[in-house]
Design an enzyme around this catalytic site. Sequence first.
Site, PDB file in Angstrom:
ATOM      1  N   PRO A  69      37.111  48.441  37.012  1.00  0.00           N
ATOM      2  CG  PRO A  69      35.144  48.052  36.427  1.00  0.00           C
ATOM      3  CD  PRO A  69      36.412  47.473  36.807  1.00  0.00           C
ATOM      4  CG  ASN A  70      34.529  53.472  37.779  1.00  0.00           C
ATOM      5  OD1 ASN A  70      34.590  54.291  36.977  1.00  0.00           O
ATOM      6  ND2 ASN A  70      33.561  52.641  37.810  1.00  0.00           N
ATOM      7  NE  ARG A 125      35.119  54.885  42.675  1.00  0.00           N
ATOM      8  CZ  ARG A 125      35.030  53.546  42.596  1.00  0.00           C
ATOM      9  NH1 ARG A 125      35.883  52.456  42.625  1.00  0.00           N
ATOM     10  NH2 ARG A 125      33.675  53.022  42.563  1.00  0.00           N
ATOM     11  CE1 TYR A 152      35.401  52.003  47.102  1.00  0.00           C
ATOM     12  CE2 TYR A 152      34.338  53.872  45.907  1.00  0.00           C
ATOM     13  CZ  TYR A 152      34.286  52.588  46.230  1.00  0.00           C
ATOM     14  OH  TYR A 152      33.317  51.842  45.771  1.00  0.00           O
ATOM     15  CG  ASN A 164      38.968  45.894  43.908  1.00  0.00           C
ATOM     16  OD1 ASN A 164      37.923  45.709  43.466  1.00  0.00           O
ATOM     17  ND2 ASN A 164      39.375  46.980  44.851  1.00  0.00           N
ATOM     18  CB  ALA A 220      30.733  47.950  39.432  1.00  0.00           C
ATOM     19  CD  GLU A 252      35.834  39.368  44.832  1.00  0.00           C
ATOM     20  OE1 GLU A 252      35.840  38.465  44.086  1.00  0.00           O
ATOM     21  OE2 GLU A 252      34.761  39.798  45.616  1.00  0.00           O
ATOM     22  CG  HIS A 301      35.989  44.287  47.408  1.00  0.00           C
ATOM     23  ND1 HIS A 301      35.565  44.555  46.089  1.00  0.00           N
ATOM     24  CD2 HIS A 301      35.722  42.954  47.402  1.00  0.00           C
ATOM     25  CE1 HIS A 301      35.061  43.440  45.311  1.00  0.00           C
ATOM     26  NE2 HIS A 301      35.118  42.411  46.293  1.00  0.00           N
ATOM     27  NE  ARG A 361      30.170  51.173  49.668  1.00  0.00           N
ATOM     28  CZ  ARG A 361      30.716  51.369  48.319  1.00  0.00           C
ATOM     29  NH1 ARG A 361      31.578  50.714  47.984  1.00  0.00           N
ATOM     30  NH2 ARG A 361      30.489  52.302  47.602  1.00  0.00           N
TER      31      ARG A 361
END
Length: 144
Positions: free
Chosen positions: A9-10, A17, A22, A73, A76, A97, A99, A106
């Site tokens: 998502p996103n 965003r 990012y 990825n 969230a 995985e 990111h 963070r």
Amino acid sequence: MNILVINGPNLNFLGIREKGIYGTGTYDDLCTYIKSESKKLNVNVNILQSNIEGEIINFIQESYGKVDGIVINPGAYTHYSIAIHDALKSIIVPIVEVHLSNIHSREEFRKTSVTAPACSGQISGFGFESYILGIKALVNLGGN
Ligand code: DQA
């Protein structure tokens, strides 16, 4: 070698965003970069994206027996989707995985990944390069 890249998502909103985190590159820029770098590595890459948990699970299940490795990825969902964890666990091929941001530097809630334990490993914090490092890890793990 056939590698599936799954974005959660996103990620389709890259370039719009939180640019400070990012970057300004768009989702199309990311896909173009992954495709051009994969070509150099002699890897066939298929890139999928969904904002919906069940669709991501379907992508994982549909890849069964068809790909040599997965780069994911989960966005969230990384931090709470046991369902994606379970889907990844049911796949035999190596999974990395990735990111864009360093999730460990963070907010506290981002430091936990429930999906990474279902993967071979995690790469976090290298922007678009995280995906290429993930693909290289799969290539080096074998299958070419
Ligand atoms: C992300 C990190 C997640 O915490 C966040 O929810 C995202 C993107 C990353 O690539 O840095 O959507 O997965």
